[in-house]
Structures are given as structure tokens and as C-alpha cells.
Write an enzyme that holds these catalytic residues in place. Structure first.
Site, PDB file in Angstrom:
ATOM      1  N   ILE A 196       6.232   6.154  -3.766  1.00  0.00           N
ATOM      2  CA  ILE A 196       7.446   5.499  -4.296  1.00  0.00           C
ATOM      3  C   ILE A 196       7.994   6.269  -5.504  1.00  0.00           C
ATOM      4  O   ILE A 196       9.182   6.583  -5.556  1.00  0.00           O
ATOM      5  CB  ILE A 196       7.159   4.034  -4.702  1.00  0.00           C
ATOM      6  CG1 ILE A 196       6.607   3.234  -3.515  1.00  0.00           C
ATOM      7  CG2 ILE A 196       8.412   3.366  -5.284  1.00  0.00           C
ATOM      8  CD1 ILE A 196       7.582   2.953  -2.398  1.00  0.00           C
ATOM      9  N   PRO A 242      16.645   7.011 -10.236  1.00  0.00           N
ATOM     10  CA  PRO A 242      18.103   7.005 -10.090  1.00  0.00           C
ATOM     11  C   PRO A 242      18.627   5.614  -9.711  1.00  0.00           C
ATOM     12  O   PRO A 242      17.850   4.758  -9.266  1.00  0.00           O
ATOM     13  CB  PRO A 242      18.358   8.001  -8.964  1.00  0.00           C
ATOM     14  CG  PRO A 242      17.083   8.147  -8.230  1.00  0.00           C
ATOM     15  CD  PRO A 242      15.973   7.752  -9.147  1.00  0.00           C
ATOM     16  N   ILE A 243      19.943   5.420  -9.892  1.00  0.00           N
ATOM     17  CA  ILE A 243      20.524   4.131  -9.494  1.00  0.00           C
ATOM     18  C   ILE A 243      21.675   4.333  -8.500  1.00  0.00           C
ATOM     19  O   ILE A 243      22.557   3.492  -8.377  1.00  0.00           O
ATOM     20  CB  ILE A 243      20.973   3.281 -10.710  1.00  0.00           C
ATOM     21  CG1 ILE A 243      21.969   4.040 -11.586  1.00  0.00           C
ATOM     22  CG2 ILE A 243      19.784   2.806 -11.512  1.00  0.00           C
ATOM     23  CD1 ILE A 243      22.638   3.131 -12.636  1.00  0.00           C
ATOM     24  N   ASP A 244      21.623   5.458  -7.778  1.00  0.00           N
ATOM     25  CA  ASP A 244      22.709   5.757  -6.831  1.00  0.00           C
ATOM     26  C   ASP A 244      22.839   4.680  -5.738  1.00  0.00           C
ATOM     27  O   ASP A 244      23.951   4.357  -5.308  1.00  0.00           O
ATOM     28  CB  ASP A 244      22.493   7.143  -6.202  1.00  0.00           C
ATOM     29  CG  ASP A 244      21.114   7.278  -5.558  1.00  0.00           C
ATOM     30  OD1 ASP A 244      20.120   6.869  -6.204  1.00  0.00           O
ATOM     31  OD2 ASP A 244      21.012   7.750  -4.412  1.00  0.00           O
ATOM     32  N   ARG A 270      13.849  -0.876 -18.319  1.00  0.00           N
ATOM     33  CA  ARG A 270      14.423  -0.452 -17.047  1.00  0.00           C
ATOM     34  C   ARG A 270      15.141  -1.629 -16.364  1.00  0.00           C
ATOM     35  O   ARG A 270      16.178  -1.472 -15.741  1.00  0.00           O
ATOM     36  CB  ARG A 270      13.253   0.057 -16.196  1.00  0.00           C
ATOM     37  CG  ARG A 270      13.488   0.112 -14.743  1.00  0.00           C
ATOM     38  CD  ARG A 270      14.141   1.393 -14.337  1.00  0.00           C
ATOM     39  NE  ARG A 270      14.629   1.308 -12.981  1.00  0.00           N
ATOM     40  CZ  ARG A 270      15.472   2.159 -12.456  1.00  0.00           C
ATOM     41  NH1 ARG A 270      15.946   3.159 -13.164  1.00  0.00           N
ATOM     42  NH2 ARG A 270      15.881   2.023 -11.218  1.00  0.00           N
ATOM     43  N   ARG A 290       4.132  -4.482 -22.223  1.00  0.00           N
ATOM     44  CA  ARG A 290       5.369  -4.675 -21.454  1.00  0.00           C
ATOM     45  C   ARG A 290       5.135  -5.518 -20.211  1.00  0.00           C
ATOM     46  O   ARG A 290       6.065  -6.136 -19.696  1.00  0.00           O
ATOM     47  CB  ARG A 290       5.968  -3.315 -21.039  1.00  0.00           C
ATOM     48  CG  ARG A 290       6.502  -2.502 -22.215  1.00  0.00           C
ATOM     49  CD  ARG A 290       7.282  -1.288 -21.746  1.00  0.00           C
ATOM     50  NE  ARG A 290       7.961  -1.630 -20.522  1.00  0.00           N
ATOM     51  CZ  ARG A 290       7.847  -0.978 -19.371  1.00  0.00           C
ATOM     52  NH1 ARG A 290       7.110   0.099 -19.292  1.00  0.00           N
ATOM     53  NH2 ARG A 290       8.487  -1.380 -18.307  1.00  0.00           N
ATOM     54  N   LYS A 329       6.308 -11.135 -13.955  1.00  0.00           N
ATOM     55  CA  LYS A 329       7.274 -10.339 -14.730  1.00  0.00           C
ATOM     56  C   LYS A 329       8.434  -9.883 -13.848  1.00  0.00           C
ATOM     57  O   LYS A 329       9.599 -10.006 -14.220  1.00  0.00           O
ATOM     58  CB  LYS A 329       6.551  -9.120 -15.294  1.00  0.00           C
ATOM     59  CG  LYS A 329       7.428  -7.977 -15.744  1.00  0.00           C
ATOM     60  CD  LYS A 329       6.565  -6.785 -16.126  1.00  0.00           C
ATOM     61  CE  LYS A 329       7.369  -5.636 -16.674  1.00  0.00           C
ATOM     62  NZ  LYS A 329       7.763  -4.653 -15.643  1.00  0.00           N
ATOM     63  N   ASP A 338       2.801  -0.644  -8.072  1.00  0.00           N
ATOM     64  CA  ASP A 338       2.351  -1.217  -9.347  1.00  0.00           C
ATOM     65  C   ASP A 338       0.852  -1.496  -9.392  1.00  0.00           C
ATOM     66  O   ASP A 338       0.339  -1.933 -10.422  1.00  0.00           O
ATOM     67  CB  ASP A 338       3.113  -2.529  -9.642  1.00  0.00           C
ATOM     68  CG  ASP A 338       4.495  -2.268 -10.190  1.00  0.00           C
ATOM     69  OD1 ASP A 338       4.799  -1.116 -10.533  1.00  0.00           O
ATOM     70  OD2 ASP A 338       5.285  -3.235 -10.287  1.00  0.00           O
TER      71      ASP A 338
END
Ligand code: UD1
Length: 419
Positions: free
Chosen positions: A327, A122-124, A92, A397, A22, A305
């Protein structure tokens, strides 16, 4: 709402052929936008996240279809640089579309990405890295508007080896002028796989899996056929389930070299593991033992995961295991449910202390996220009596009909539509 009904106590025996990963297929599907050609992506799992990614590509103008277990994407007709907001909220991984859409269209408009509720995501780091490639980013009415007059190769040091940020930069840099160097990149096998897919289209990328990735941008890309790596998390989940029910399972089409941290922990817990070039075999006949403290880490460390599934296993081990989630915050939602099944887990901050018990008991529990849901299934397989896992859309998912995989190995698990 669909649920799993599980009759516990059956062992798992037999073999299973893994599907494509995936976490490799999703960024590769996003990357198909860049070439403006056709890509055939082989051996893809039919997951709801993958269907959502396909729907996004379609809305952006691509021709997208299944051909058996392959996905075909023709990105020549792309006619939009807007990522549809509703679909974006569903997965996501839609954040991976920033890099490819910038590479193809020079701009992209998107909303905040969705995905599992496992804490702040976040995606900073993505945004800082894209700015270094010459992208202007503005926030307007909850939307991110990213534009680049022209993408320019740059040296990009990442403050943390973020998987998503590394992938976004690789994909944008393929169409940037000149050379890009990503320093401190993520080293996950899925990063190497993205490099291999892009290289198969004609891109010049080297160094994935090492301390530095180099990309020479601007080469013409062509059509390709590509088979992504096998899913190391699907593999780890099945092996952990087999360990929990004292089973014997052979996984075919596997890449055990991507799974050392998890296989080492399974061995330490008392399982016997045989690693071969394209398969891995687990036999769990000795009693399960607690393992040394585990902390989730970027690859090659223990994968976040697999944290919840391994925790479910340690509930049944002799002794106490300490698992730290380093994480993501808020990735312990399965703990309260496992405790309701008779587990003894205490949480202190980022660390869970799992005191092994003789047995778990069947219970009605609810999946709150994808891997936590898989952990509850593992606990249900090993428990005495019947377990119902609600809210399995989370599990869909990331697993292609988990009930079929487990039934094929001898489990009693059924998908039930509940009113
Ligand atoms: C993460 C996992 C990846 C897994 C994927 C799907 C790690 C390092 N990454 O990738 O192995 O396949 O989930 O479940 O285990 N972060 C920021 N700012 C950013 C980006 C990330 O602060 O711009 C932080 C995150 O909040 C998180 C950490 O960095 O604490 C890991 O992020 P990242 O690797 O980017 O996450 P994913 O790409 O989702």
C-alpha cells in the site's frame, strides 16, 4: 521530548475495553460540518490527531468540546471554508475536510495534507472524483482552491479503492443534487461506519462495504448521537503484543469480524484465539511459528496499519516470514531499529524477509512513524533487558496512552520526559 522506558520480559495478562477507532472517528468528526447541527460522537480516544481535528473544526467556527469520552460538535456556526494551514500539516486526515466543507460551503481552500512520513501520499484520486461532482480545482501558491457552483450527483469510478477518496466523495455527495454512485469504493469497516453516521443524521446512503455505494443527495440533516466502531488496529496491536510475550488477553467491546486477516495470522503463528460477538481472547502458550507470506492489501486483506507490529512478532517466530508492503512506500523505517535489537530482517524492494531469532535485546531506538513506533514497543516488551523508545509523539497520534493500556495488563513501561 518524551520516551518510553520499557523493562522487557514481563508477560501481558488481563482484559482491556477498546476505544472508538481513530480511523473512524477522524472522518466522522470531519463529517459533522455537513449537517449544521449538533453531533455527539461517543467513546472517542484522546489522541493527538483527534485533538488536532477538533482544533481545525474550532478554527472553522464550530463549537467543539469533550463531555467525558464523548465529543460534541455544534457545526451551526461554521464561518470559514479555509482549512488552517499549520494544523492541516499536522494531520494527514485533514484531507477528509475537503468533501464536508464543499458540501457545507460550496468551496474549500487547503494546503497539502501532512501526516506520517510513510512515502508519497498523493490525493489525485480524491481530486479526480470531486471534479466529477462538479468541483473546479485550481492550485495557487501551494494552496488548493476548490469551488462548486453546485454539486451534481455523478457516477464515480475510483481507479484504486482509496479509503480517503471514498470518504471524501461520500461526504460531498450527501449535499449534491441527485444520485451519486461510487464504483470500486474502499470497503473498510470505517467506510461502513461513516455511512452509518451520515445515515443517523438523515442522509440516504447505501452499499458501503460492497462494490458500489449509492448516495441520494440534498436531504435535510438533523442532530445525532453516534458511537463509532471499536479500533481494530488498537485491538490488533494489543493482541500482537500479548502474543510476543506469551500472554493471555481478553479484549472487550471488540468487533472480531473486522479483524479476520490479522486474527488468522495470529492463529497461524501458534496463538489460540476465541472470537465472540463483542470480544476476542488470545492465549499464546505454544512456540511462535513463521506464517505464510503476508502482503498488505485493501480490506479485507491484511491491513497496512498492522504490518510493522506483526513484523515485530515474526522476529521471534521459528522460521522465516515474508512480508510485502503493497500500500505505502517507505513503510519499513522500523526495520533498522528492530535489527539493532537483534532481529534478522532483510529488505528487498517492497518485501521484508524476517528470519526469526531466539530473543531480542533491549536497546535505545527511535520511532519514525505511528505504527512503526508501536512495533518497537512490542519488541521492547519481549526483549531481554531495557528498551528506550524515543520520539513517542508519533505513537500518541494513534494510541490513547499506550503505556496505561499495557501497564494495566502487567507490562513495565513508563513515559519519561527527556531533556
Ligand atoms: C490508508 C489505508 C487505510 C488506513 C489509513 C490510515 C489502505 C488501502 N488504506 O488509507 O486502511 O486506515 O491509511 O493509515 O490500506 N493513493 C493515490 N492517490 C490518491 C489516494 C491514494 O495514489 O488520491 C494511493 C496511496 O498513495 C496509497 C494507496 O493509494 O498507496 C492507499 O491510499 P488510501 O487508501 O487513500 O490511503 P488512506 O486513505 O490514507
Amino acid at each position: 521530548m518524551e520516551s518510553y522506558h520499557i523493562s522487557g520480559g514481563k508477560t501481558l495478562e488481563g482484559e482491556y475495553r477498546l476505544k472508538g477507532a481513530k480511523n473512524a472517528v477522524l472522518p466522522i468528526l470531519a463529517a459533522t460540518i455537513i449537517s449544521g447541527r449538533t453531533s455527539r460522537i461517543k467513546n472517542c480516544p484522546r489522541l493527538s490527531d483527534i485533538r488536532t481535528m477538533m482544533a481545525i473544526l474550532e478554527e472553522m467556527g464550530c463549537g467543539v468540546s469533550w463531555d467525558g469520552s464523548d465529543i460534541l460538535v455544534d457545526s451551526s456556526p461554521v464561518n470559514s471554508f479555509r482549512i488552517p494551514q499549520k494544523l492541516m500539516k499536522e494531520i494527514r486526515s485533514s484531507v477528509f475536510l475537503m468533501g464536508p466543507t464543499l458540501a457545507r460551503c460550496g468551496q474549500v481552500i487547503l494546503s497539502d495534507p501532512g501526516g506520517c512520513a510513510i512515502g508519497k501520499r498523493p490525493i489525485d484520486i480524491h481530486l479526480a472524483a470531486l471534479r466529477l461532482l462538479g468541483v473546479d480545482i485550481a492550485e495557487k501558491d501551494g494552496l488548493l482552491e476548490c469551488r462548486a457552483k453546485s454539486l451534481k450527483g455523478a457516477v464515480i469510478p475510483l481507479s484504486f479503492p482509496s479509503v480517503g477518496a471514498t470518504e471524501n466523495v461520500m461526504m460531498a455527495a450527501v449535499m449534491a443534487e441527485g444520485e451519486t454512485r461510487i464504483l470500486n469504493p474502499a470497503k473498510e469497516p470505517e467506510i461502513v461506519d461513516l455511512q452509518n453516521y451520515l445515515t443517523s443524521c438523515g442522509a440516504d446512503i447505501t452499499g458501503a462495504g460492497t462494490e458500489e455505494i449509492r448516495i441520494i443527495g440534498g436531504l435535510p440533516l438533523h442532530e445525532t448521537e453516534y458511537e463509532p466502531i471499536p479500533d481494530r488496529i488498537e485491538a490488533g496491536t494489543i493482541l500482537t503484543a500479548a502474543a510476543a510475550v506469551r500472554g493471555k488477553v481478553l479484549l472487550k467491546g471488540a468487533a472480531p469480524e473486522h479483524m479476520d486477516s490479522v486474527l488468522d495470522c495470529l492463529e497461524e503463528s501458534g496463538c489460540k484465539i476465541w472470537r465472540q460477538d463483542h470480544s476476542v481472547y488470545l492465549e499464546a502458550s505454544s512456540p511462535l511459528k513463521a506464517v505464510k507470506p503476508i502482503e498488505t492489501r485493501p480490506y479485507p486483506g491484511f491491513p497496512t496499519d498492522m504490518q510493522s507490529q506483526f513484523m515485530a512478532l515474526m522476529c521471534l517466530a521459528e522460521g522465516t516470514t515474508e512480508i510485502t508492503e503493497a500500500i505505502f512506500e517507505n513503510r519499513f523505517k522500523h526495520v533498522a531499529e528492530l535489527n539493532r535489537m537483534g532481529a534478522r530482517i532483510r529488505i528487498a524492494g517492497k518485501t521484508a524477509m524476517i528470519e526469526g531469532v531466539e530473543s531480542l535485546r533491549g536497546q535505545r531506538v527511535t520511532a519514525a512513524d505511528l505504527r512503526g513506533g508501536a512495533a518497537l514497543v512490542i519488541a521492547g516488551l519481549a526483549a531481554e533487558g531495557d528498551t528506550i523508545v524515543e520520539n513517542i509523539s508519533h505513537i500518541d497520534r494513534g494510541y490513547d496512552r499506550l503505556e496505561d493500556i499495557l501497564t494495566g495488563l502487567g507490562a513495565r513501561i513508563e513515559r519519561v520526559v527527556e531533556p
